[in-house]
Scaffold this active site. Structure first.
Site, PDB file in Angstrom:
ATOM      1  N   ASP A   1      34.043  52.582  53.681  1.00  0.00           N
ATOM      2  CA  ASP A   1      33.674  53.437  52.544  1.00  0.00           C
ATOM      3  C   ASP A   1      34.724  54.526  52.351  1.00  0.00           C
ATOM      4  O   ASP A   1      35.297  55.029  53.326  1.00  0.00           O
ATOM      5  CB  ASP A   1      32.318  54.120  52.784  1.00  0.00           C
ATOM      6  CG  ASP A   1      31.179  53.120  52.863  1.00  0.00           C
ATOM      7  OD1 ASP A   1      31.368  51.979  52.400  1.00  0.00           O
ATOM      8  OD2 ASP A   1      30.117  53.493  53.390  1.00  0.00           O
TER       9      ASP A   1
ATOM     10  N   ASP B   1      32.003  64.520  53.744  1.00  0.00           N
ATOM     11  CA  ASP B   1      31.617  63.594  54.821  1.00  0.00           C
ATOM     12  C   ASP B   1      32.138  64.092  56.160  1.00  0.00           C
ATOM     13  O   ASP B   1      31.416  64.157  57.157  1.00  0.00           O
ATOM     14  CB  ASP B   1      32.244  62.199  54.596  1.00  0.00           C
ATOM     15  CG  ASP B   1      31.559  61.414  53.503  1.00  0.00           C
ATOM     16  OD1 ASP B   1      30.325  61.465  53.421  1.00  0.00           O
ATOM     17  OD2 ASP B   1      32.271  60.721  52.743  1.00  0.00           O
TER      18      ASP B   1
ATOM     19  N   GLU C   1      28.851  57.497  61.325  1.00  0.00           N
ATOM     20  CA  GLU C   1      29.469  56.649  60.316  1.00  0.00           C
ATOM     21  C   GLU C   1      30.936  57.017  60.124  1.00  0.00           C
ATOM     22  O   GLU C   1      31.742  56.202  59.703  1.00  0.00           O
ATOM     23  CB  GLU C   1      28.706  56.830  59.000  1.00  0.00           C
ATOM     24  CG  GLU C   1      28.795  55.621  58.125  1.00  0.00           C
ATOM     25  CD  GLU C   1      27.800  55.674  56.982  1.00  0.00           C
ATOM     26  OE1 GLU C   1      26.587  55.639  57.253  1.00  0.00           O
ATOM     27  OE2 GLU C   1      28.245  55.747  55.828  1.00  0.00           O
ATOM     28  N   GLU C   2      31.285  58.258  60.436  1.00  0.00           N
ATOM     29  CA  GLU C   2      32.649  58.723  60.186  1.00  0.00           C
ATOM     30  C   GLU C   2      33.550  58.627  61.414  1.00  0.00           C
ATOM     31  O   GLU C   2      34.638  59.197  61.427  1.00  0.00           O
ATOM     32  CB  GLU C   2      32.627  60.165  59.661  1.00  0.00           C
ATOM     33  CG  GLU C   2      31.732  60.385  58.455  1.00  0.00           C
ATOM     34  CD  GLU C   2      31.988  59.407  57.301  1.00  0.00           C
ATOM     35  OE1 GLU C   2      33.098  58.860  57.207  1.00  0.00           O
ATOM     36  OE2 GLU C   2      31.048  59.170  56.518  1.00  0.00           O
TER      37      GLU C   2
ATOM     38  N   ASP D   1      24.283  59.393  60.431  1.00  0.00           N
ATOM     39  CA  ASP D   1      24.992  59.247  59.161  1.00  0.00           C
ATOM     40  C   ASP D   1      25.064  60.676  58.627  1.00  0.00           C
ATOM     41  O   ASP D   1      24.097  61.172  58.046  1.00  0.00           O
ATOM     42  CB  ASP D   1      24.222  58.332  58.202  1.00  0.00           C
ATOM     43  CG  ASP D   1      24.948  58.179  56.883  1.00  0.00           C
ATOM     44  OD1 ASP D   1      25.982  58.841  56.689  1.00  0.00           O
ATOM     45  OD2 ASP D   1      24.462  57.400  56.032  1.00  0.00           O
TER      46      ASP D   1
ATOM     47  N   LEU E   1      26.500  62.227  56.172  1.00  0.00           N
ATOM     48  CA  LEU E   1      26.348  62.468  54.739  1.00  0.00           C
ATOM     49  C   LEU E   1      26.020  61.143  54.056  1.00  0.00           C
ATOM     50  O   LEU E   1      26.935  60.372  53.745  1.00  0.00           O
ATOM     51  CB  LEU E   1      27.651  63.063  54.189  1.00  0.00           C
ATOM     52  CG  LEU E   1      27.561  64.233  53.225  1.00  0.00           C
ATOM     53  CD1 LEU E   1      26.961  63.779  51.913  1.00  0.00           C
ATOM     54  CD2 LEU E   1      26.747  65.402  53.788  1.00  0.00           C
ATOM     55  N   ASP E   2      24.738  60.868  53.871  1.00  0.00           N
ATOM     56  CA  ASP E   2      24.323  59.627  53.225  1.00  0.00           C
ATOM     57  C   ASP E   2      24.393  59.782  51.709  1.00  0.00           C
ATOM     58  O   ASP E   2      24.005  60.823  51.172  1.00  0.00           O
ATOM     59  CB  ASP E   2      22.885  59.301  53.653  1.00  0.00           C
ATOM     60  CG  ASP E   2      22.336  58.097  52.924  1.00  0.00           C
ATOM     61  OD1 ASP E   2      22.936  57.015  53.044  1.00  0.00           O
ATOM     62  OD2 ASP E   2      21.315  58.239  52.220  1.00  0.00           O
TER      63      ASP E   2
ATOM     64  N   GLU F   1      21.689  54.176  60.018  1.00  0.00           N
ATOM     65  CA  GLU F   1      20.829  54.430  58.865  1.00  0.00           C
ATOM     66  C   GLU F   1      19.453  53.783  59.026  1.00  0.00           C
ATOM     67  O   GLU F   1      18.417  54.427  58.865  1.00  0.00           O
ATOM     68  CB  GLU F   1      21.487  53.874  57.579  1.00  0.00           C
ATOM     69  CG  GLU F   1      22.836  54.505  57.288  1.00  0.00           C
ATOM     70  CD  GLU F   1      23.559  53.875  56.106  1.00  0.00           C
ATOM     71  OE1 GLU F   1      23.751  52.645  56.101  1.00  0.00           O
ATOM     72  OE2 GLU F   1      23.940  54.622  55.194  1.00  0.00           O
TER      73      GLU F   1
HETATM   74  O1  F6P Z   1      25.040  54.680  52.960  1.00  0.00           O
HETATM   75  C1  F6P Z   1      24.985  53.561  52.194  1.00  0.00           C
HETATM   76  C2  F6P Z   1      24.558  53.864  50.790  1.00  0.00           C
HETATM   77  O2  F6P Z   1      25.369  54.885  50.217  1.00  0.00           O
HETATM   78  C3  F6P Z   1      23.082  54.245  50.617  1.00  0.00           C
HETATM   79  O3  F6P Z   1      22.838  55.607  50.751  1.00  0.00           O
HETATM   80  C4  F6P Z   1      22.804  53.755  49.226  1.00  0.00           C
HETATM   81  O4  F6P Z   1      21.444  53.452  49.011  1.00  0.00           O
HETATM   82  C5  F6P Z   1      23.677  52.544  49.123  1.00  0.00           C
HETATM   83  O5  F6P Z   1      24.712  52.683  50.075  1.00  0.00           O
HETATM   84  C6  F6P Z   1      24.294  52.394  47.772  1.00  0.00           C
HETATM   85  O6  F6P Z   1      25.061  51.266  47.771  1.00  0.00           O
HETATM   86  P1  F6P Z   1      25.509  50.561  46.392  1.00  0.00           P
HETATM   87  O7  F6P Z   1      26.428  51.537  45.729  1.00  0.00           O
HETATM   88  O8  F6P Z   1      26.170  49.299  46.826  1.00  0.00           O
HETATM   89  O9  F6P Z   1      24.270  50.325  45.603  1.00  0.00           O
HETATM   90 MN    MN Z   2      24.577  56.264  54.320  1.00  0.00          MN
END
Ligand code: F6P
Ligand code: MN
Length: 331
Positions: free
Chosen positions: A72, A78, A101-102, A121, A123-124, A280
């Protein structure tokens, strides 16, 4: 003349720290270390909240121009969040390692200093940062399996979700909330900036058994497995509302309060799903189950999966128990 809106803060519930102390007294078998670890996570969350509330003003928006271990795009926030949480956790002296995650690998603290491993995680939902939409932090706490006298081992970290002692999330939304479980129910706290503390607003949260909302990235519809496509068609034909924020924490929180289901199946781009099992899924699965909901990979309960690597991905279907059940029954 405009009328001023008055509100008072009288009748506040217990603060997070008070609540944690009470829980410790009520359930003496709970590890004493949970209190400092959860307080450290809340303390880092307050700092992130302060930054998030004035992001554009303090110039911490934007990408670092690099990708993290999961591929990502990494944003400045983040990394800031990652460092803040890791630093606070190290200071407790209760934690021997974190995974994040980082960070590509296990971050082991000087050995001999703690018995607990924290998965983060930090910063989700980071693509939401630049557009002033909700983001979150996810955390999960396990006890290490090897003795404190040896360096952290892979099996200390690679534990199934069923072995979590506590888990939760912080949601930086219209208000900032801290939601956690130490396996005695799920409790939610709202941050009050004037007091610098989280206060209890939801005790023993229960996820409704069913709901009328589903969250999925519909742009991938053509590449979903057929049973997921069938289930989504069923949701549409029943007139359920599609709500997808792009931040798992925010979508999950909606369903925890109102009922609903979040789905991230395998897709053409992400054949093993997109979400990270250890960073997550496990935390939210524990919250869901503690609140009467369910979480499955489609093959098995998320909490029963033995992780093979720290950034392992898995498909996830999580939310109201009867909706997850319908999905598993074939849509
Ligand atoms: O951390 C992964 C994440 O960012 C989730 O928070 C989120 O629901 C999903 O991925 C969004 O993914 P996409 O952009 O593929 O829908
Ligand atoms: Mn996330």
């Amino acid at each position: 003349m405009q009328k001023e809106v008055n509100y008072t803060l009288s009748g506040l519930g217990p603060s997070l720290d008070q609540f944690l102390q009470e829980e410790q007294q009520q359930f003496p078998h709970l590890s004493k270390a949970l209190l400092p670890i959860l307080s450290a996570i809340a303390a880092a969350g307050k700092v992130i909240n302060d930054v998030v509330r004035r992001l554009d003003l303090v110039g911490i928006v934007g990408s670092r121009g690099v990708h993290n271990a999961s591929g990502d795009e990494q944003q400045h926030l983040d990394m800031m969040a990652h460092h803040r949480f890791v630093h606070k956790l190290a200071a407790t002296q209760e934690v021997c390692a974190t995974i994040s995650e980082e960070a590509e690998d296990i971050l082991a603290f000087p050995h001999g200093c703690g018995d607990y491993v924290v998965a983060l995680d930090p910063l989700d939902g980071s693509p939401n940062i630049g557009v002033n939409a909700s983001i979150g932090t996810i955390f999960s706490i396990c006890q290490r399996r090897s003795s404190q006298s040896v360096p952290v081992q892979p099996e200390d970290v690679l534990q199934p979700g069923s072995r979590q002692l506590a888990a939760g999330y912080i949601l930086y939304g219209t208000s900032t909330m801290f939601v956690y479980t130490a396996c005695h129910g799920v409790h939610g706290f709202t941050y009050e900036p004037s007091k610098g503390q989280f206060f209890l607003v939801h005790r023993a949260m229960q996820m409704p058994q069913s709901g009328h909302t589903y969250a999925i990235n519909d742009g991938n519809f053509d590449t979903f497995p057929s049973h997921v496509q069938r289930y989504i068609r069923q949701c549409r034909s029943r007139g359920y509302a599609a709500r997808y924020t792009g931040a798992l924490v925010a979508d999950f929180h909606r369903h925890l309060i109102q009922g609903g289901i979040y789905l991230y199946p395998s897709t053409r781009a992400n054949t093993a799903g997109k979400l990270r099992l250890m960073l997550e899924c496990n935390a939210l699965a524990l919250i869901a189950e503690q609140a009467g909901g369910a979480a499955s990979s489609g093959q098995q309960a998320i909490l029963t999966i033995q992780p093979q690597s720290i950034h392992q991905r898995v498909p996830m279907y999580i939310g109201s128990a009867s909706m997850v059940q319908d999905l598993l029954a074939g849509g």
